[in-house]
Design a protein around this motif. Structure first.
Motif, PDB file in Angstrom:
ATOM      1  N   MET B   1       0.859  -1.193   0.000  1.00 53.74           N
ATOM      2  CA  MET B   1       0.000   0.000   0.000  1.00 53.74           C
ATOM      3  C   MET B   1       0.893   1.241   0.000  1.00 53.74           C
ATOM      4  SD  MET B   1      -3.113  -0.962   2.551  1.00 53.74           S
ATOM      5  CE  MET B   1      -2.090  -1.585   3.870  1.00 53.74           C
ATOM      6  N   ILE B   2       0.245   2.350  -0.173  1.00 52.34           N
ATOM      7  CA  ILE B   2       1.002   3.585  -0.377  1.00 52.34           C
ATOM      8  C   ILE B   2       1.275   4.289   0.939  1.00 52.34           C
ATOM      9  CG2 ILE B   2       0.077   3.979  -2.688  1.00 52.34           C
ATOM     10  CD1 ILE B   2      -1.908   5.958  -1.340  1.00 52.34           C
ATOM     11  N   TYR B   3       0.596   3.825   2.002  1.00 51.45           N
ATOM     12  CA  TYR B   3       0.631   4.628   3.227  1.00 51.45           C
ATOM     13  C   TYR B   3       2.031   4.703   3.818  1.00 51.45           C
ATOM     14  CZ  TYR B   3      -4.272   3.812   2.554  1.00 51.45           C
ATOM     15  OH  TYR B   3      -5.512   3.747   1.987  1.00 51.45           O
ATOM     16  N   SER B   4       2.835   3.682   3.576  1.00 53.90           N
ATOM     17  CA  SER B   4       4.153   3.700   4.214  1.00 53.90           C
ATOM     18  C   SER B   4       5.018   4.819   3.658  1.00 53.90           C
ATOM     19  CB  SER B   4       4.825   2.356   3.968  1.00 53.90           C
ATOM     20  OG  SER B   4       4.949   2.154   2.571  1.00 53.90           O
ATOM     21  N   LYS B   5       4.595   5.399   2.540  1.00 51.77           N
ATOM     22  CA  LYS B   5       5.422   6.490   1.965  1.00 51.77           C
ATOM     23  C   LYS B   5       4.938   7.856   2.433  1.00 51.77           C
ATOM     24  CE  LYS B   5       6.728   3.896  -2.178  1.00 51.77           C
ATOM     25  NZ  LYS B   5       6.070   2.617  -1.778  1.00 51.77           N
ATOM     26  N   MET B   6       3.959   7.845   3.369  1.00 54.50           N
ATOM     27  CA  MET B   6       3.431   9.164   3.786  1.00 54.50           C
ATOM     28  C   MET B   6       4.485  10.026   4.460  1.00 54.50           C
ATOM     29  SD  MET B   6       1.047   8.515   7.136  1.00 54.50           S
ATOM     30  CE  MET B   6       0.855  10.218   7.599  1.00 54.50           C
ATOM     31  N   TRP B   7       5.485   9.371   5.082  1.00 55.99           N
ATOM     32  CA  TRP B   7       6.500  10.137   5.800  1.00 55.99           C
ATOM     33  C   TRP B   7       7.498  10.784   4.842  1.00 55.99           C
ATOM     34  CZ3 TRP B   7       4.150  10.757  10.024  1.00 55.99           C
ATOM     35  CH2 TRP B   7       3.379   9.738  10.564  1.00 55.99           C
ATOM     36  N   CYS B   8       7.289  10.556   3.533  1.00 52.04           N
ATOM     37  CA  CYS B   8       8.075  11.298   2.548  1.00 52.04           C
ATOM     38  C   CYS B   8       7.516  12.705   2.391  1.00 52.04           C
ATOM     39  CB  CYS B   8       8.027  10.589   1.183  1.00 52.04           C
ATOM     40  SG  CYS B   8       8.810   8.977   1.192  1.00 52.04           S
ATOM     41  N   VAL B   9       6.254  12.876   2.731  1.00 55.09           N
ATOM     42  CA  VAL B   9       5.629  14.186   2.553  1.00 55.09           C
ATOM     43  C   VAL B   9       5.143  14.780   3.869  1.00 55.09           C
ATOM     44  CG1 VAL B   9       4.937  13.922   0.138  1.00 55.09           C
ATOM     45  CG2 VAL B   9       3.468  12.999   1.924  1.00 55.09           C
ATOM     46  N   VAL B  10       4.984  13.929   4.932  1.00 52.95           N
ATOM     47  CA  VAL B  10       4.589  14.456   6.244  1.00 52.95           C
ATOM     48  C   VAL B  10       5.767  14.241   7.181  1.00 52.95           C
ATOM     49  CG1 VAL B  10       3.046  14.186   8.214  1.00 52.95           C
ATOM     50  CG2 VAL B  10       2.158  13.900   5.883  1.00 52.95           C
ATOM     51  N   LYS B  11       6.244  15.311   7.781  1.00 50.61           N
ATOM     52  CA  LYS B  11       7.404  15.164   8.656  1.00 50.61           C
ATOM     53  C   LYS B  11       7.024  14.290   9.850  1.00 50.61           C
ATOM     54  CE  LYS B  11      10.228  18.451   9.732  1.00 50.61           C
ATOM     55  NZ  LYS B  11      10.821  19.743  10.162  1.00 50.61           N
ATOM     56  N   PRO B  12       7.768  13.242  10.155  1.00 48.77           N
ATOM     57  CA  PRO B  12       7.460  12.384  11.304  1.00 48.77           C
ATOM     58  C   PRO B  12       7.438  13.152  12.617  1.00 48.77           C
ATOM     59  CG  PRO B  12       9.116  11.366   9.925  1.00 48.77           C
ATOM     60  CD  PRO B  12       8.913  12.751   9.387  1.00 48.77           C
ATOM     61  N   SER B  13       8.253  14.212  12.736  1.00 42.78           N
ATOM     62  CA  SER B  13       8.273  14.971  13.999  1.00 42.78           C
ATOM     63  C   SER B  13       6.974  15.749  14.177  1.00 42.78           C
ATOM     64  CB  SER B  13       9.446  15.946  13.998  1.00 42.78           C
ATOM     65  OG  SER B  13       9.364  16.761  12.837  1.00 42.78           O
ATOM     66  N   VAL B  14       6.203  15.877  13.091  1.00 41.90           N
ATOM     67  CA  VAL B  14       4.879  16.516  13.189  1.00 41.90           C
ATOM     68  C   VAL B  14       3.800  15.436  13.188  1.00 41.90           C
ATOM     69  CG1 VAL B  14       3.233  17.974  11.955  1.00 41.90           C
ATOM     70  CG2 VAL B  14       5.647  18.629  12.066  1.00 41.90           C
ATOM     71  N   GLY B  15       3.875  14.497  12.261  1.00 40.92           N
ATOM     72  CA  GLY B  15       2.817  13.506  12.065  1.00 40.92           C
ATOM     73  C   GLY B  15       2.645  12.565  13.235  1.00 40.92           C
ATOM     74  N   ILE B  16       3.730  12.116  13.841  1.00 37.92           N
ATOM     75  CA  ILE B  16       3.610  11.127  14.920  1.00 37.92           C
ATOM     76  C   ILE B  16       2.994  11.742  16.170  1.00 37.92           C
ATOM     77  CG2 ILE B  16       4.926   9.623  16.461  1.00 37.92           C
ATOM     78  CD1 ILE B  16       6.660   8.899  14.065  1.00 37.92           C
ATOM     79  N   PRO B  17       3.431  12.915  16.637  1.00 38.19           N
ATOM     80  CA  PRO B  17       2.741  13.520  17.784  1.00 38.19           C
ATOM     81  C   PRO B  17       1.268  13.812  17.503  1.00 38.19           C
ATOM     82  CG  PRO B  17       4.854  14.578  17.445  1.00 38.19           C
ATOM     83  CD  PRO B  17       4.620  13.681  16.261  1.00 38.19           C
TER      84      PRO B  17
END
Lengths: 50, 64
Positions: B1-17
């Motif tokens: 699926m494509i979701y694993s590539k979301m951290w290419c466009v959403v910064k993990p330091s923003v998305g995970i919190p």
């Protein structure tokens, strides 16, 4: 430069993104299992659904 | 699926919190809704079931 070496705007490559996502999904699954266990305990020991 | 590539466009330091905060807020609101819209949670947390369980025993003792 092949697509897999490309550094995206977030500063990550696709491989790094997949690595983070794998760990986030695993953590979410562990959270889900703990939550399911908590709901089982709540069903057994509390008046919920009785 | 494509979701694993979301951290290419959403910064993990923003998305995970944001992801963890969303889980925490939704969980908290469900528990709040339960405590405010039911009576059994408050009774249970104040030892309601024990009182109910104890009451029949007390009645039985009285009847003898």
């Amino acid at each position: 430069m092949s697509n897999s070496d490309k550094v995206w705007p977030t500063g990550l490559t696709e491989a790094e993104s997949e690595e983070i996502h794998r760990n986030l999904i695993q953590g979410t699954q562990i959270f889900g299992m703990i939550a399911a266990f908590a709901h089982l305990l709540a069903y057994i020991y509390s008046p919920w659904l009785k | 699926m494509i979701y694993s590539k979301m951290w290419c466009v959403v910064k993990p330091s923003v998305g995970i919190p944001v992801f963890i905060a969303a889980v925490a807020i939704s969980s908290f609101s469900v528990h709040l809704a339960l405590t405010t819209n039911t009576t059994w949670v408050k009774d249970f947390l104040n030892g309601g079931t024990k009182v109910v369980a104890a009451a029949p025993a007390a009645d039985a003792a009285v009847k003898k």
